[in-house]
Scaffold this motif. Sequence first.
Motif, PDB file in Angstrom:
ATOM      1  N   ALA A  42      -3.820   5.023   0.123  1.00  0.00           N
ATOM      2  CA  ALA A  42      -2.356   5.255   0.763  1.00  0.00           C
ATOM      3  C   ALA A  42      -2.536   6.409   0.881  1.00  0.00           C
ATOM      4  O   ALA A  42      -1.955   6.877   1.758  1.00  0.00           O
ATOM      5  CB  ALA A  42      -1.425   4.709  -0.811  1.00  0.00           C
ATOM      6  N   SER A  80       2.096   2.463  -7.514  1.00  0.00           N
ATOM      7  CA  SER A  80       0.429   2.210  -7.760  1.00  0.00           C
ATOM      8  C   SER A  80      -0.240   2.723  -8.973  1.00  0.00           C
ATOM      9  O   SER A  80      -0.379   2.900  -9.815  1.00  0.00           O
ATOM     10  CB  SER A  80      -0.431   2.736  -6.896  1.00  0.00           C
ATOM     11  OG  SER A  80      -0.756   4.172  -6.382  1.00  0.00           O
ATOM     12  N   VAL A 122       3.506   3.253  -1.697  1.00  0.00           N
ATOM     13  CA  VAL A 122       2.803   2.217  -2.456  1.00  0.00           C
ATOM     14  C   VAL A 122       1.896   3.423  -3.118  1.00  0.00           C
ATOM     15  O   VAL A 122       1.542   3.106  -5.017  1.00  0.00           O
ATOM     16  CB  VAL A 122       1.685   1.602  -1.608  1.00  0.00           C
ATOM     17  CG1 VAL A 122       0.585   0.798  -1.588  1.00  0.00           C
ATOM     18  CG2 VAL A 122       2.487   1.184  -0.271  1.00  0.00           C
ATOM     19  N   PRO A 160       2.745   4.002   2.804  1.00  0.00           N
ATOM     20  CA  PRO A 160       1.438   4.252   2.343  1.00  0.00           C
ATOM     21  C   PRO A 160       2.478   5.184   0.772  1.00  0.00           C
ATOM     22  O   PRO A 160       1.540   5.489  -0.068  1.00  0.00           O
ATOM     23  CB  PRO A 160       0.509   5.431   2.802  1.00  0.00           C
ATOM     24  CG  PRO A 160       1.534   5.884   4.121  1.00  0.00           C
ATOM     25  CD  PRO A 160       2.254   4.581   4.705  1.00  0.00           C
ATOM     26  N   ALA A 187      -5.946   1.477  -5.335  1.00  0.00           N
ATOM     27  CA  ALA A 187      -4.743   1.655  -4.547  1.00  0.00           C
ATOM     28  C   ALA A 187      -4.928   2.682  -3.742  1.00  0.00           C
ATOM     29  O   ALA A 187      -4.236   4.169  -2.302  1.00  0.00           O
ATOM     30  CB  ALA A 187      -3.582   1.620  -4.511  1.00  0.00           C
ATOM     31  N   THR A 227      -4.144  -2.540  -1.181  1.00  0.00           N
ATOM     32  CA  THR A 227      -3.554  -1.699  -0.228  1.00  0.00           C
ATOM     33  C   THR A 227      -3.449  -1.326   1.068  1.00  0.00           C
ATOM     34  O   THR A 227      -2.911  -1.242   1.549  1.00  0.00           O
ATOM     35  CB  THR A 227      -3.760  -0.230  -1.121  1.00  0.00           C
ATOM     36  OG1 THR A 227      -3.639  -0.434  -2.316  1.00  0.00           O
ATOM     37  CG2 THR A 227      -3.049   0.877  -0.663  1.00  0.00           C
TER      38      THR A 227
END
Length: 542
Positions: free
Chosen positions: A213, A149, A145, A142, A209, A132
Amino acid sequence: SLLAGFVLIEAFGLELPLVQAAAVNLLVAVVVMLAARRMAESKTEGARATDGDAADGSAAVAPTYQGAPRPNEGAPPLAAFVAAAAITGMVTLVYEVVWVRLAGLLLGASVYAFALMLFVVIVGIATGSAVTTALVSRGLDPRRVFAGSQALAALMALALVLRLPHMPEELLHLRVAIPLEVGRYGDWLWQGGGYLALHFLPAALALGASFPALLAGAARSGASVERATPWILGSNTLGNLTGATLGGFALMPLLGLENVLIAGACLSLILSLVCLPRPVSARAKGVVLAGVVGLLALSQVAPPDISLLHRGLYRLRPKRTDPIANQIAFNRGLTRVFREDGKDASITVDYHKDSDLLLFRTNGKADGSNRDSVTQVGLGHLGFLVQPRAKDVFVVGLGTGQSAASAASHPGTQVLVAELSPAVLEVGRLFSRFNHDVMQNPRVQVQVADAREVLRAAKPGSWDIVVSEPSNPWVVGVPDLFTVESYGLVKRALRPEGVLVQWLQSYEMSSPVLRRILCTVQHVLPHVAVFRLEYGDLALVA
């Protein structure tokens, strides 16, 4: 994790590894202090250089988070990222509590299974965090992401629920392929641990992650990294503590393993939806929420059949008269009478109609039935061969209640039972027709407590007989009952002519370990007789 579980404890005991760990802590502290001092000196020199540049008319540039653009207008405040960190921290530890219990049910509840599980979780979280960080540094949003996740973690949890009915049998075939020889247990652990890693690692990667993030998202929203880091880390840790407590003490006993996974997946899906960087349409929100409600309803209306998970298939062996296929068919033919995934163990009672078999298991391992009464009843009577006038008896572990019942059958006897798991009290009630309804016997008192604590608190010379009938010594938490210290507590609690009756399973144990246990007992209580009860069951009368 691997060193402690597989090498250090076995080689050096409990104390030296703790000292070694403390020494490593001190070494790290010294290294960090030296590094911090050098960094401070470098910073001072840099400040002097900057002052010189400023004197020349140039401007100093403040460092920024790598890959972070200027703050976005309308971006969520730091509090939103802090809240998300708490929720994902809670879900992560709830999952981990369930994974550890699953590892015990599938590989055996040993310290090796715990160490392997911890290894997989740490590798997954660390790797997911590293991936990540790399993705965010390359410019990925982020928040996107993080949302992805969480969705992946939810899907992996649901996939695990669907796999649970099949995993015990698949692992059994892996184990049967390994020759039944001394020294091959490690092969089974690594193969079985690798099999579990395939199921647990993807979710651990996704959960790993979360922290980088969220930290990057907070930085892009305008929060300084110095301020965001402690808030997000602290909130995530608080969520971890909440999840560990809720998962182990409340959710598992209340919902069961599979439903905890489903509930965690639903929470992760909702978190994924809320944390998307762009506003989500009402229709999309409705679809996700409808899916969450549907999952929860389906888990109650048509729950997955995970009965084999609690039946200890990892202990089955091919026999000339009873091949593996027949043993699996027998286990499938059992009817579930009781199950509770308690805070310390998963307790089950199954019934086989054709053979009138009532079977009690702890973490999948059979610990008593109405068919091995020679052992269970015998343990309660053997002490009276040496002390026929005994009046006060202490029993370590209730089990099916047959040992406590046989001890209480002697006139004038008072029996105190210490049982660690509250769920086993229901087992005692279910075996009432085999234990003379011991739970209703006024001369039998059952206390939910750790037997060692009861022994420590007891006055010297409290009992004439102590009957100790824990599970196998390889089961987590049980080995402490077979130590010099524990037998010293028993000796202190016994009267001058008192007797210890110790149940000892000679199966699934190497000869050196059996010899050490016998020598340990005799070291504290020098007069020892060994009785053979049913096949593989010994009773030490000391």
